[in-house]
Design a protein around this motif. Structure first.
Motif, short mmCIF file in Angstrom:
data_model
loop_
_atom_site.label_atom_id
_atom_site.label_comp_id
_atom_site.label_asym_id
_atom_site.label_seq_id
_atom_site.Cartn_x
_atom_site.Cartn_y
_atom_site.Cartn_z
N LYS A 119 -15.60 -1.90 2.91
CA LYS A 119 -15.92 -0.86 1.95
C LYS A 119 -14.68 -0.15 1.42
O LYS A 119 -14.64 0.27 0.27
N TRP A 120 -13.68 0.03 2.30
CA TRP A 120 -12.53 0.82 1.88
C TRP A 120 -11.26 0.00 1.64
O TRP A 120 -10.33 0.47 0.98
N MET A 121 -11.20 -1.23 2.15
CA MET A 121 -9.97 -2.02 2.02
C MET A 121 -9.56 -2.28 0.58
O MET A 121 -8.40 -2.06 0.20
N PRO A 122 -10.46 -2.78 -0.30
CA PRO A 122 -10.04 -3.06 -1.67
C PRO A 122 -9.51 -1.83 -2.40
O PRO A 122 -8.46 -1.87 -3.04
N GLY A 123 -10.25 -0.72 -2.30
CA GLY A 123 -9.81 0.49 -2.98
C GLY A 123 -8.50 1.03 -2.43
O GLY A 123 -7.65 1.51 -3.18
N ALA A 124 -8.33 0.94 -1.10
CA ALA A 124 -7.09 1.43 -0.50
C ALA A 124 -5.89 0.63 -0.98
O ALA A 124 -4.81 1.18 -1.21
N VAL A 125 -6.07 -0.68 -1.14
CA VAL A 125 -4.98 -1.53 -1.64
C VAL A 125 -4.60 -1.11 -3.06
O VAL A 125 -3.41 -0.99 -3.39
N PHE A 126 -5.61 -0.87 -3.89
CA PHE A 126 -5.30 -0.47 -5.27
C PHE A 126 -4.63 0.90 -5.31
O PHE A 126 -3.69 1.12 -6.07
N TYR A 127 -5.12 1.84 -4.50
CA TYR A 127 -4.52 3.17 -4.49
C TYR A 127 -3.06 3.12 -4.04
O TYR A 127 -2.22 3.87 -4.55
N SER A 128 -2.76 2.27 -3.07
CA SER A 128 -1.38 2.15 -2.62
C SER A 128 -0.47 1.67 -3.76
O SER A 128 0.64 2.18 -3.94
N ALA A 129 -0.96 0.69 -4.53
CA ALA A 129 -0.18 0.20 -5.66
C ALA A 129 -0.08 1.25 -6.77
O ALA A 129 0.99 1.43 -7.38
N LEU A 130 -1.18 1.95 -7.03
CA LEU A 130 -1.18 2.97 -8.08
C LEU A 130 -0.22 4.11 -7.76
O LEU A 130 0.57 4.54 -8.61
#
Length: 327
Positions: A119-130
């Motif tokens: 649930k949180w892995m995909p969004g966390a990856v994008f937030y780290s890049a952003l």
């Protein structure tokens, strides 16, 4: 933003976090464990896609439009002639966003081993890049800026740090305090049996554990509370530098900032040591012990840097006064 308005914003943030903790909303968990809004977007797109053929077409269209948001930002920056080399990362963010949204729609593709984290892995990856892109963009923007823009950027950064520190005290650590108290209460039925050499544990004997949980919260939150005071003095110092870096006000503000940093560091170290000693003295009455060994190297380096800045400003002021007398 004016000082009073900003203080009101921080107070409202603290009140909201306290209410979230008391009501067991677990604000931080919703934000980070699910990496909102990607989980919600994934569920919405999946539901829309499975509703009907027309819904599937609409879901695909929304998927394509959402993934193009970083590219649209890049085009807008180009049209406004504000783009730089760092902005070339935006098309890459679009590719990553497509991948993140795809896994948010289909979390099962991440595998059974990561089912709890899907649930949180995909969004966390994008937030780290952003956030990485935003940090590089800010660094590029202020690299060639004049003193005025650097002062404004520093004030914004201090304001952002204040928001983060308020969250750390009234959000993260307060929620952990409530979770620890709740976990201790849930352990109470299991304490009716002998635990090693300990006899039956009554509710009264848990009082010491509750007290030390509160003390632990205070010890962990104290550095951030003192950091808020440091930020306030740092803001006053920057404003004095904006007026005149050689003025007596700038020197006085720098000295106050340095003194506050040194006292805050000493208070943090002393309270940590005292808390560890108290736990050792009351160890036979506690069922949760948290001994921490901290080496505040970064804090010491920061205080030394501030002291050097104060010395530099004092010497620069003295040199300017000598030059004025000579002229």
């Amino acid at each position: 933003m004016k000082d009073r308005k900003y203080i009101c914003v921080l107070l409202l943030e603290a009140a909201a976090l306290l209410c979230a903790g008391v009501l067991h909303i677990q604000f931080s968990g919703v934000l980070f464990r699910s990496a909102a809004p990607f989980e919600q977007l994934g569920q919405a797109l999946r539901t829309l896609s499975l509703s009907s053929e027309a819904g599937n077409t609409a879901a695909v269209a929304l998927y394509v439009l959402l993934g193009l948001v970083p590219c649209a930002a890049y085009v807008l920056l180009r049209l406004c002639k504000k783009a730089c080399r760092i902005d070339l990362l935006l098309p890459g963010l679009s590719v990553l966003l497509y991948l993140v949204l795809y896994y948010a729609v289909n979390p099962g593709l991440l595998g059974l081993a990561a089912s709890e984290s899907a649930k949180w892995m995909p969004g966390a990856v994008f937030y780290s890049a952003l956030f990485g892109y935003l940090a590089l963009r800010a660094l590029h923007a202020y690299a060639a800026a004049d003193a005025g823009r650097l002062y404004q950027g520093l004030l914004r950064l201090l304001g952002l740090l204040a928001v983060i520190f308020v969250y750390a005290v009234f959000g993260k650590y307060f929620e952990e305090l409530l979770s620890s108290i709740q976990a201790l209460r849930e352990m109470r039925p299991q304490m009716g049996y002998r635990m090693g050499t300990r006899p039956y544990v009554s509710s009264l004997s848990l009082t010491w554990s509750y007290v030390f949980l509160v003390l632990q919260f205070i010890v962990r939150a104290l550095p951030y509370v003192l950091d808020l005071l440091i930020i306030r003095l740092a803001v006053l110092f920057v404003r004095e530098l904006q007026k005149d870096r050689y003025s007596d006000g700038a020197v006085l503000a720098a000295a106050r900032l340095a003194g506050c940093c040194a006292k805050a560091l000493a208070a943090t170290v002393v309270t940590g040591v005292i808390f560890n000693i108290l736990q050792l003295a009351a160890g036979n009455r506690l069922y949760q012990v948290h001994i921490t060994v901290t080496v505040p190297v970064a804090s010491v380096l920061f205080v030394v840097a501030v002291l050097l800045a104060v010395r530099y400003i004092q010497e620069a002021q003295s040199l300017k006064q000598d030059n004025d007398l000579f002229i």
